[in-house]
Design an enzyme around this catalytic site. Structure first.
Site, short mmCIF file in Angstrom:
data_model
loop_
_atom_site.label_atom_id
_atom_site.label_comp_id
_atom_site.label_asym_id
_atom_site.label_seq_id
_atom_site.Cartn_x
_atom_site.Cartn_y
_atom_site.Cartn_z
N ASN A 210 -1.48 1.88 6.58
CA ASN A 210 -2.93 2.08 6.45
C ASN A 210 -3.65 0.95 7.20
O ASN A 210 -3.01 0.08 7.80
CB ASN A 210 -3.33 2.13 4.98
CG ASN A 210 -2.92 0.86 4.26
OD1 ASN A 210 -3.42 -0.22 4.54
ND2 ASN A 210 -1.97 0.99 3.34
N ASP A 279 1.37 4.73 -1.28
CA ASP A 279 1.80 5.41 -2.51
C ASP A 279 3.13 6.14 -2.33
O ASP A 279 3.84 6.37 -3.30
CB ASP A 279 0.71 6.39 -2.96
CG ASP A 279 -0.50 5.66 -3.54
OD1 ASP A 279 -0.28 4.67 -4.28
OD2 ASP A 279 -1.64 6.04 -3.23
N ASP A 307 4.55 1.75 -8.61
CA ASP A 307 3.19 1.21 -8.76
C ASP A 307 3.34 -0.26 -9.12
O ASP A 307 3.70 -0.60 -10.25
CB ASP A 307 2.42 1.98 -9.84
CG ASP A 307 0.95 1.59 -9.84
OD1 ASP A 307 0.65 0.38 -9.71
OD2 ASP A 307 0.11 2.50 -9.94
O1 PMT Z 1 -7.33 -5.89 3.67
P1 PMT Z 1 -8.78 -5.64 4.07
O2 PMT Z 1 -8.88 -5.05 5.45
O3 PMT Z 1 -9.62 -6.88 3.89
O4 PMT Z 1 -9.38 -4.54 3.09
C1 PMT Z 1 -9.52 -4.81 1.74
C2 PMT Z 1 -9.03 -3.64 0.86
C3 PMT Z 1 -9.94 -2.44 1.06
C4 PMT Z 1 -7.59 -3.25 1.21
C5 PMT Z 1 -9.09 -4.17 -0.61
O5 PMT Z 1 -10.38 -4.61 -0.93
C6 PMT Z 1 -8.68 -3.11 -1.59
O6 PMT Z 1 -9.48 -2.29 -2.05
N1 PMT Z 1 -7.36 -3.11 -1.95
C7 PMT Z 1 -6.74 -2.08 -2.77
C8 PMT Z 1 -6.43 -0.89 -1.90
C9 PMT Z 1 -5.73 0.21 -2.66
O7 PMT Z 1 -4.63 0.53 -2.35
O8 PMT Z 1 -6.39 0.68 -3.68
P2 PMT Z 1 -5.80 1.83 -4.68
O9 PMT Z 1 -7.02 2.33 -5.36
O10 PMT Z 1 -4.98 2.81 -3.95
O11 PMT Z 1 -4.87 1.02 -5.67
C10 PMT Z 1 -5.35 0.48 -6.90
C11 PMT Z 1 -4.64 -0.81 -7.22
O12 PMT Z 1 -3.25 -0.54 -7.42
C12 PMT Z 1 -4.73 -1.84 -6.15
O13 PMT Z 1 -4.85 -3.11 -6.79
C13 PMT Z 1 -3.39 -1.75 -5.42
O14 PMT Z 1 -2.99 -3.01 -4.87
C14 PMT Z 1 -2.46 -1.34 -6.55
N2 PMT Z 1 -1.31 -0.51 -6.15
C15 PMT Z 1 -1.51 0.73 -5.59
C16 PMT Z 1 -0.41 1.51 -5.29
C17 PMT Z 1 0.89 1.02 -5.57
N3 PMT Z 1 1.96 1.72 -5.30
N4 PMT Z 1 1.04 -0.20 -6.12
C18 PMT Z 1 -0.03 -0.97 -6.41
O15 PMT Z 1 0.11 -2.10 -6.91
#
Ligand code: PMT
Length: 400
Positions: A210, A279, A307
């Site tokens: 991504n 994911d 996760d």
């Molecule tokens: O890196 P930059 O270019 O500065 O951009 C910043 C950002 C947009 C990446 C950052 O601010 C941000 O929002 N990061 C989380 C991105 C994300 O994957 O969000 P999510 O809604 O899909 O996941 C929710 C949370 O679960 C996040 O804390 C993520 O790190 C975590 N996660 C998600 C999937 C997974 N398999 N394991 C995880 O730990």
């Protein structure tokens, strides 16, 4: 030991009569134990010599953007990365206007654009120029981007006018800069942060990933380190320099990131998931480069990745505070609230990634901090300023 001890302070001096006060500023910063490097604009060299600043800072003075000698040693990008804080003092009306426009037509403005460190500006100009709507608009714009405006002072001016526009005295500038490093509230605390994207291999030459640049996670690491915490940064592949005083653990895939996180997070005070973790990953990685099949589409079999943050939140020796980000393109708050509960987080930072200024790769962000008790909106500011607010909010949560 002062708060500026061993801090890397980049002092940029622009061409105004107050440039001579830059010499005193550098002397005082050195006295506080800071490591100081100096950039002089071409105008500033009319008022103060590079040799003076070299003698005071103990480092070569930087004046030209494309100076062969400097680029072979510490070039403008290294200089920008070196800084923990950049202060432009004095900042003339012209420099302020060029900073507001994002110009990079000399060393000073280029370094100001390129530095990931916080930037402070101490204006100095005639009172009429300071009061002009153009200057006031430019200053407001810089402030809205998270640039700290220090002063100006009011009083008698070199041109004989009386009013606001004088450079604040160097002692007052140093005191204000020192406050930026005041927050040692997390001394002795340990934080583990994930940052950047993950790459999920399809074959030896291709992967799924991504657009995360790692800027948000790295800004958090820098802000936690500035608050005195011991920082472990688990980073996916990014093009960023490791922040000073941060231990970086490089990983590539989500599974590697999960392994590192579960090893490091136990008994930490904070775990922050800023990484954009894939994911899904291909069910199998082809051992050789997959050949294109002319005229045929390709389907990939994907399996779910662990996760990471939910796994960390369930560890028996779970970090005391676990906070994640929710990157959403629609229904930001409702999706973020649900995610916080589903993953068992103490805080979720809701990040609208549908807007260009707050999305992957941008230098700024605007977020909502959501806990079980309250929700706070942080308006658009640099990722470092947003990170400082997040760190302060998490420190409060820990103390509660
Ligand atoms: O890196 P930059 O270019 O500065 O951009 C910043 C950002 C947009 C990446 C950052 O601010 C941000 O929002 N990061 C989380 C991105 C994300 O994957 O969000 P999510 O809604 O899909 O996941 C929710 C949370 O679960 C996040 O804390 C993520 O790190 C975590 N996660 C998600 C999937 C997974 N398999 N394991 C995880 O730990």
């Amino acid at each position: 030991m002062g708060r500026l001890h061993q801090r890397h302070i980049l002092v940029a001096i622009s061409g105004g009569i107050a440039a001579y006060k830059g010499a005193e500023l550098v002397r005082l910063l050195k006295k506080q134990g800071a490591a100081v490097r100096v950039v002089l604009s071409r105008g500033a060299t009319e008022f103060i010599t590079p040799l003076t600043m070299q003698a005071l800072s103990g480092e070569p003075t930087h004046t030209e953007l494309l100076d062969e000698e400097a680029e072979a040693g510490m070039g403008h990008i290294e200089l920008a990365r070196w800084a923990d804080l950049m202060v432009i003092a004095p900042a003339t009306a012209d420099v302020i206007a060029r900073l507001a426009q994002g110009r990079a037509d000399d060393l000073l403005t280029t370094v100001a654009l390129a530095t990931p460190a916080p930037v402070a500006v101490a204006p100095a100009m005639n009172q009429q120029m300071w009061a002009h709507a153009a200057t006031q608009d430019n200053v407001a714009l810089l402030a809205s981007r998270g640039i700290q405006i220090i002063g100006p002072d009011a009083g008698e001016q070199a041109c004989g006018d009386i009013g606001p526009g004088r450079l604040l005295e160097p002692e007052a500038i140093v005191a204000t800069l020192s406050e930026r490093f005041e927050n040692r509230s997390l001394e002795g605390r340990r934080v583990v942060i994930t940052a950047g994207p993950t790459r999920e291999a399809i074959d030896p030459v291709r992967y799924l990933s991504n657009h995360s640049s790692g800027k948000m996670g790295y800004a958090l690491a820098q802000a936690f380190a500035a608050a005195g915490a011991q920082v472990e940064l688990i980073s996916g592949p990014v093009a960023l320099e490791p922040p000073a005083r941060v231990t970086v653990h490089q990983v590539t895939s989500a599974v590697e990131m999960c392994d590192a996180a579960t090893k490091l997070a136990g008994d930490a005070d904070f775990f922050i998931g800023a990484a954009a973790v894939a994911d899904y990953r291909p069910a199998a990685k082809a051992s050789e480069k997959m050949k294109k099949q002319e005229g045929r589409g390709l389907s990939l079999d994907l399996v779910e990745n662990p996760d990471i943050i939910a796994t960390v939140a369930q560890l028996p020796n779970r970090p005391r505070i676990v906070a994640g980000f929710a990157a959403e393109t629609h229904d930001l708050l409702s999706h973020a609230r649900a995610k916080r509960l589903r993953k068992g987080l103490d805080m979720i930072i809701a990040n609208d990634v549908s807007a260009p200024e707050t999305t992957f790769g941008s230098n700024q962000n605007a977020v909502h901090l959501i806990t079980a008790e309250n929700e706070t909106h942080l308006a658009l500011a640099s990722k470092y300023v947003i990170a400082e607010h997040i760190v302060a909010a998490l420190a409060t949560q820990l103390s509660e």
